[in-house]
Design a protein around this motif. Structure first.
Motif, mmCIF file in Angstrom:
data_model
loop_
_atom_site.group_PDB
_atom_site.id
_atom_site.type_symbol
_atom_site.label_atom_id
_atom_site.label_comp_id
_atom_site.label_asym_id
_atom_site.label_seq_id
_atom_site.Cartn_x
_atom_site.Cartn_y
_atom_site.Cartn_z
ATOM 1 N N ALA A 199 -11.361 0.205 -3.187
ATOM 2 C CA ALA A 199 -12.762 -0.189 -2.977
ATOM 3 C C ALA A 199 -13.572 -0.008 -4.254
ATOM 4 C CB ALA A 199 -13.364 0.630 -1.837
ATOM 5 N N VAL A 200 -13.339 1.082 -4.974
ATOM 6 C CA VAL A 200 -14.046 1.314 -6.241
ATOM 7 C C VAL A 200 -13.735 0.222 -7.243
ATOM 8 C CG1 VAL A 200 -14.128 2.828 -8.272
ATOM 9 C CG2 VAL A 200 -14.316 3.806 -5.983
ATOM 10 N N GLU A 201 -12.482 -0.221 -7.268
ATOM 11 C CA GLU A 201 -12.067 -1.266 -8.215
ATOM 12 C C GLU A 201 -12.357 -2.667 -7.680
ATOM 13 O OE1 GLU A 201 -11.389 -0.409 -11.015
ATOM 14 O OE2 GLU A 201 -10.524 1.603 -10.975
ATOM 15 N N ARG A 202 -13.036 -2.741 -6.532
ATOM 16 C CA ARG A 202 -13.456 -4.012 -5.928
ATOM 17 C C ARG A 202 -12.285 -4.907 -5.530
ATOM 18 N NH1 ARG A 202 -17.121 -2.981 -10.148
ATOM 19 N NH2 ARG A 202 -19.278 -2.723 -9.447
ATOM 20 N N VAL A 203 -11.162 -4.279 -5.233
ATOM 21 C CA VAL A 203 -10.009 -5.021 -4.717
ATOM 22 C C VAL A 203 -10.246 -5.377 -3.259
ATOM 23 C CG1 VAL A 203 -7.526 -4.886 -4.224
ATOM 24 C CG2 VAL A 203 -8.442 -3.922 -6.351
ATOM 25 N N ILE A 204 -10.904 -4.485 -2.541
ATOM 26 C CA ILE A 204 -11.287 -4.726 -1.154
ATOM 27 C C ILE A 204 -12.754 -4.312 -0.984
ATOM 28 C CG2 ILE A 204 -9.007 -4.498 -0.107
ATOM 29 C CD1 ILE A 204 -9.651 -1.584 0.503
ATOM 30 N N GLY A 205 -13.398 -4.854 0.031
ATOM 31 C CA GLY A 205 -14.783 -4.512 0.313
ATOM 32 C C GLY A 205 -14.886 -3.318 1.245
ATOM 33 N N ILE A 206 -16.106 -2.886 1.497
ATOM 34 C CA ILE A 206 -16.344 -1.722 2.349
ATOM 35 C C ILE A 206 -15.833 -1.957 3.771
ATOM 36 C CG2 ILE A 206 -18.104 -0.222 3.351
ATOM 37 C CD1 ILE A 206 -17.716 0.106 0.332
ATOM 38 N N GLU A 207 -16.204 -3.089 4.356
ATOM 39 C CA GLU A 207 -15.804 -3.364 5.737
ATOM 40 C C GLU A 207 -14.283 -3.460 5.860
ATOM 41 O OE1 GLU A 207 -17.824 -6.745 7.276
ATOM 42 O OE2 GLU A 207 -19.825 -5.842 7.120
ATOM 43 N N GLU A 208 -13.648 -4.074 4.867
ATOM 44 C CA GLU A 208 -12.188 -4.207 4.903
ATOM 45 C C GLU A 208 -11.525 -2.848 4.761
ATOM 46 O OE1 GLU A 208 -8.384 -6.169 4.961
ATOM 47 O OE2 GLU A 208 -10.402 -6.577 5.726
ATOM 48 N N ALA A 209 -12.041 -1.999 3.888
ATOM 49 C CA ALA A 209 -11.472 -0.664 3.697
ATOM 50 C C ALA A 209 -11.532 0.137 4.994
ATOM 51 C CB ALA A 209 -12.210 0.074 2.581
ATOM 52 N N VAL A 210 -12.666 0.073 5.680
ATOM 53 C CA VAL A 210 -12.806 0.784 6.955
ATOM 54 C C VAL A 210 -11.877 0.188 8.002
ATOM 55 C CG1 VAL A 210 -14.382 1.243 8.881
ATOM 56 C CG2 VAL A 210 -15.159 1.573 6.520
ATOM 57 N N ARG A 211 -11.795 -1.126 8.031
ATOM 58 C CA ARG A 211 -10.923 -1.793 9.002
ATOM 59 C C ARG A 211 -9.460 -1.377 8.778
ATOM 60 N NH1 ARG A 211 -13.345 -6.198 9.009
ATOM 61 N NH2 ARG A 211 -12.351 -7.144 7.187
ATOM 62 N N LEU A 212 -9.039 -1.300 7.531
ATOM 63 C CA LEU A 212 -7.656 -0.924 7.231
ATOM 64 C C LEU A 212 -7.389 0.545 7.558
ATOM 65 C CD1 LEU A 212 -7.153 -2.825 3.857
ATOM 66 C CD2 LEU A 212 -6.129 -3.377 6.072
ATOM 67 N N SER A 213 -8.402 1.390 7.376
ATOM 68 C CA SER A 213 -8.223 2.809 7.695
ATOM 69 C C SER A 213 -8.093 3.021 9.202
ATOM 70 C CB SER A 213 -9.392 3.628 7.144
ATOM 71 O OG SER A 213 -10.560 3.454 7.927
ATOM 72 N N ARG A 214 -8.608 2.077 9.990
ATOM 73 C CA ARG A 214 -8.603 2.174 11.444
ATOM 74 C C ARG A 214 -7.590 1.219 12.070
ATOM 75 N NH1 ARG A 214 -13.490 3.659 13.980
ATOM 76 N NH2 ARG A 214 -13.372 1.792 15.282
ATOM 77 N N LEU A 215 -6.621 0.796 11.301
ATOM 78 C CA LEU A 215 -5.705 -0.251 11.753
ATOM 79 C C LEU A 215 -4.974 0.128 13.035
ATOM 80 C CD1 LEU A 215 -4.680 -3.066 10.881
ATOM 81 C CD2 LEU A 215 -2.769 -1.915 9.755
ATOM 82 N N GLU A 216 -4.433 1.334 13.086
ATOM 83 C CA GLU A 216 -3.700 1.741 14.286
ATOM 84 C C GLU A 216 -4.643 1.856 15.482
ATOM 85 O OE1 GLU A 216 -0.593 5.177 15.882
ATOM 86 O OE2 GLU A 216 -1.216 5.138 13.766
ATOM 87 N N GLU A 217 -5.835 2.393 15.259
ATOM 88 C CA GLU A 217 -6.811 2.500 16.341
ATOM 89 C C GLU A 217 -7.211 1.120 16.852
ATOM 90 O OE1 GLU A 217 -11.342 4.227 17.104
ATOM 91 O OE2 GLU A 217 -10.258 4.715 15.253
ATOM 92 N N GLU A 218 -7.422 0.181 15.934
ATOM 93 C CA GLU A 218 -7.782 -1.181 16.339
ATOM 94 C C GLU A 218 -6.650 -1.829 17.124
ATOM 95 O OE1 GLU A 218 -10.602 -2.578 16.010
ATOM 96 O OE2 GLU A 218 -11.677 -1.470 14.451
ATOM 97 N N TYR A 219 -5.421 -1.539 16.717
ATOM 98 C CA TYR A 219 -4.257 -2.074 17.429
ATOM 99 C C TYR A 219 -4.224 -1.531 18.863
ATOM 100 C CZ TYR A 219 0.623 -2.475 18.905
ATOM 101 O OH TYR A 219 1.771 -2.717 19.620
#
Length: 270
Positions: A199-219
């Protein structure tokens, strides 16, 4: 093992949430320039840290952002959503007397428990989803810093070579103390080292970073449903915390680039 690493590192947001609720006692906010630093005022009173220090930062944009947090408060001051104020106060007061290397070591060791390095071995559909969403970022991390790391499909910690830790230590140590505090806040927010770096290097955005951190929960939610308001509240809270951390890092960093670095509280006013 993780508990021993985290001992003594109390997220500043927790400190703020534990403080007494107070009514808004000021009408307007402002910033003052003093000796190259910037202070925040509430009416005519200077903002102070929980330890009673004058609240001052080196960045005018950061001071404006903090002033905006205070200006946006309603009749009751909600310190739980004043993440930039909390980050600045923690950096100024340093309540646990940690130096920069202490914090860097905490972050580097956290890599052994990084959320996206633990892939499921039980649910084939979830495993495929993790490979699709997480593997590209793991590969980016390895390529970006020219290091190796191996994910795990069990409860055992992934293999993190000493050389990988050494490279990451040098990279994080090239930031100043305040920025490293921001990294720790982001890591604690997402339970990941790789996602905040991306996220710091702008490879992913804030919303995407949070979504990826919650991937198992979202599943799990997609299969079993959820309490909608609770899910949304948690997601937006994480996004707010991460956005504050990334902004804090950038506003405190004059040398943050897209390339790896070289290897060579509640606040009161008087």
């Amino acid at each position: 093992m993780l508990a021993s690493k985290c001992r003594g590192f109390v997220p500043c947001s927790i400190i703020f949430r534990n403080m007494a609720t107070v009514k808004r006692f000021y009408r307007r906010t402002n910033i003052l320039s003093s000796g190259g630093k910037f202070e925040i005022t509430l009416d005519q009173r200077k903002l102070k840290t929980p330890k009673g220090q004058i609240f001052e930062v080196n960045s005018k944009p950061l001071a404006l952002a903090v002033a905006t947090e205070w200006e946006s408060q309603g009749d009751i001051i909600n310190r739980g959503n004043m993440h930039l104020t909390a980050l600045c106060s923690t950096a100024l007061d340093n309540p646990h007397n940690h130096n920069k290397l202490d914090i860097v070591n905490y972050i580097v060791n956290y890599l052994e428990t990084d959320t996206i390095l633990f892939h499921s071995a039980d649910a084939e559909e979830l495993t495929k989803l993790q490979m699709e969403k997480w593997d590209p970022l793991i590969q980016w991390f390895c390529d970006q810093y020219e290091i190796d790391i191996v994910k795990t499909n069990s409860i055992e910690a992934p293999v993190v070579p000493l050389q990988t830790k050494a490279v990451l230590t040098r990279h994080l140590s090239s930031y100043n103390f305040e920025a490293v505090q921001g990294f720790m806040y982001a890591v604690d927010t997402l339970k990941s080292v790789i996602l905040p770096l991306a996220a710091v290097e702008r490879v992913i955005g804030i919303e995407e970073a949070v979504r990826l951190s919650r991937l198992e929960e979202e599943y799990q939610i997609s299969h079993w449903g959820n309490v909608e308001w609770s899910h949304d509240l948690s997601k937006h809270d994480l996004q707010g915390r991460l956005a504050a951390a990334i902004l804090f890092i950038h506003l405190n960093s004059s040398s943050s680039t897209s390339q790896p670095k070289s290897n060579s509280s509640s606040i009161v006013a008087n």
